[in-house]
Motif scaffolding. Structure first.
Motif, PDB file in Angstrom:
ATOM      1  N   LEU A   1       0.872  -1.171   0.000  1.00  0.00           N
ATOM      2  CA  LEU A   1       0.000   0.000   0.000  1.00  0.00           C
ATOM      3  C   LEU A   1       0.910   1.223   0.000  1.00  0.00           C
ATOM      4  O   LEU A   1       1.661   1.444   0.952  1.00  0.00           O
ATOM      5  N   LEU A   2       0.869   1.980  -1.086  1.00  0.00           N
ATOM      6  CA  LEU A   2       1.686   3.183  -1.219  1.00  0.00           C
ATOM      7  C   LEU A   2       0.829   4.401  -0.938  1.00  0.00           C
ATOM      8  O   LEU A   2      -0.380   4.404  -1.212  1.00  0.00           O
ATOM      9  N   THR A   3       1.457   5.462  -0.413  1.00  0.00           N
ATOM     10  CA  THR A   3       0.716   6.669  -0.068  1.00  0.00           C
ATOM     11  C   THR A   3       1.550   7.914  -0.332  1.00  0.00           C
ATOM     12  O   THR A   3       2.777   7.878  -0.283  1.00  0.00           O
ATOM     13  N   SER A   4       0.850   8.996  -0.635  1.00  0.00           N
ATOM     14  CA  SER A   4       1.500  10.281  -0.878  1.00  0.00           C
ATOM     15  C   SER A   4       0.481  11.394  -0.693  1.00  0.00           C
ATOM     16  O   SER A   4      -0.716  11.190  -0.889  1.00  0.00           O
ATOM     17  N   THR A   5       0.957  12.573  -0.341  1.00  0.00           N
ATOM     18  CA  THR A   5       0.089  13.741  -0.299  1.00  0.00           C
ATOM     19  C   THR A   5       0.140  14.505  -1.614  1.00  0.00           C
ATOM     20  O   THR A   5      -0.598  15.457  -1.815  1.00  0.00           O
ATOM     21  N   ASN A   6       1.017  14.074  -2.527  1.00  0.00           N
ATOM     22  CA  ASN A   6       1.188  14.746  -3.819  1.00  0.00           C
ATOM     23  C   ASN A   6       0.947  13.736  -4.931  1.00  0.00           C
ATOM     24  O   ASN A   6       1.803  12.890  -5.217  1.00  0.00           O
ATOM     25  N   LEU A   7      -0.194  13.825  -5.580  1.00  0.00           N
ATOM     26  CA  LEU A   7      -0.580  12.869  -6.623  1.00  0.00           C
ATOM     27  C   LEU A   7       0.342  12.917  -7.836  1.00  0.00           C
ATOM     28  O   LEU A   7       0.480  11.937  -8.550  1.00  0.00           O
TER      29      LEU A   7
ATOM     30  N   ARG B   1      -4.642  13.057   0.990  1.00  0.00           N
ATOM     31  CA  ARG B   1      -3.704  11.945   0.962  1.00  0.00           C
ATOM     32  C   ARG B   1      -4.229  10.955  -0.062  1.00  0.00           C
ATOM     33  O   ARG B   1      -5.426  10.705  -0.143  1.00  0.00           O
ATOM     34  N   PHE B   2      -3.325  10.399  -0.856  1.00  0.00           N
ATOM     35  CA  PHE B   2      -3.670   9.463  -1.910  1.00  0.00           C
ATOM     36  C   PHE B   2      -3.088   8.093  -1.589  1.00  0.00           C
ATOM     37  O   PHE B   2      -2.034   7.996  -0.973  1.00  0.00           O
ATOM     38  N   PHE B   3      -3.782   7.033  -2.024  1.00  0.00           N
ATOM     39  CA  PHE B   3      -3.357   5.663  -1.779  1.00  0.00           C
ATOM     40  C   PHE B   3      -3.428   4.879  -3.086  1.00  0.00           C
ATOM     41  O   PHE B   3      -4.292   5.131  -3.927  1.00  0.00           O
ATOM     42  N   ILE B   4      -2.529   3.909  -3.209  1.00  0.00           N
ATOM     43  CA  ILE B   4      -2.592   2.966  -4.323  1.00  0.00           C
ATOM     44  C   ILE B   4      -2.066   1.620  -3.819  1.00  0.00           C
ATOM     45  O   ILE B   4      -1.112   1.569  -3.050  1.00  0.00           O
ATOM     46  N   VAL B   5      -2.720   0.552  -4.237  1.00  0.00           N
ATOM     47  CA  VAL B   5      -2.260  -0.791  -3.899  1.00  0.00           C
ATOM     48  C   VAL B   5      -1.484  -1.322  -5.098  1.00  0.00           C
ATOM     49  O   VAL B   5      -1.987  -1.319  -6.219  1.00  0.00           O
TER      50      VAL B   5
END
Length: 70
Positions: free
Chosen positions: A23-29, A63-67
């Motif tokens: 699970l990756l995360t960032s505040t900057n898409l 906040r953005f998430f991607i699996v």
């Protein structure tokens, strides 16, 4: 995705049975994925399903998430 109190709950299906995930995360898409932070790692269940819970930080505007699968 479900909002449960102060948590975001992700219910994910279609993964590889017992396969690994990140699970990756960032505040900057707009950042490249290589710059995102790994929030959690683990394995899908035997049916390729996964439930992840993440606390919402009210100090962050977004906040953005991607699996991802390695």
């Amino acid at each position: 995705v479900t909002l449960l109190g102060s948590n975001l709950v992700f219910s994910i299906s279609g993964g590889l049975a017992d396969g690994a995930y990140d699970l990756l995360t960032s505040t900057n898409l707009s950042l490249p994925l290589s710059s995102w932070t790994t929030n959690q790692s683990g394995n899908f269940d035997g049916f390729g399903n996964l439930t992840l819970t993440n606390e919402i930080n009210s100090n962050e505007p977004q906040r953005f998430f991607i699996v991802g699968v390695p």
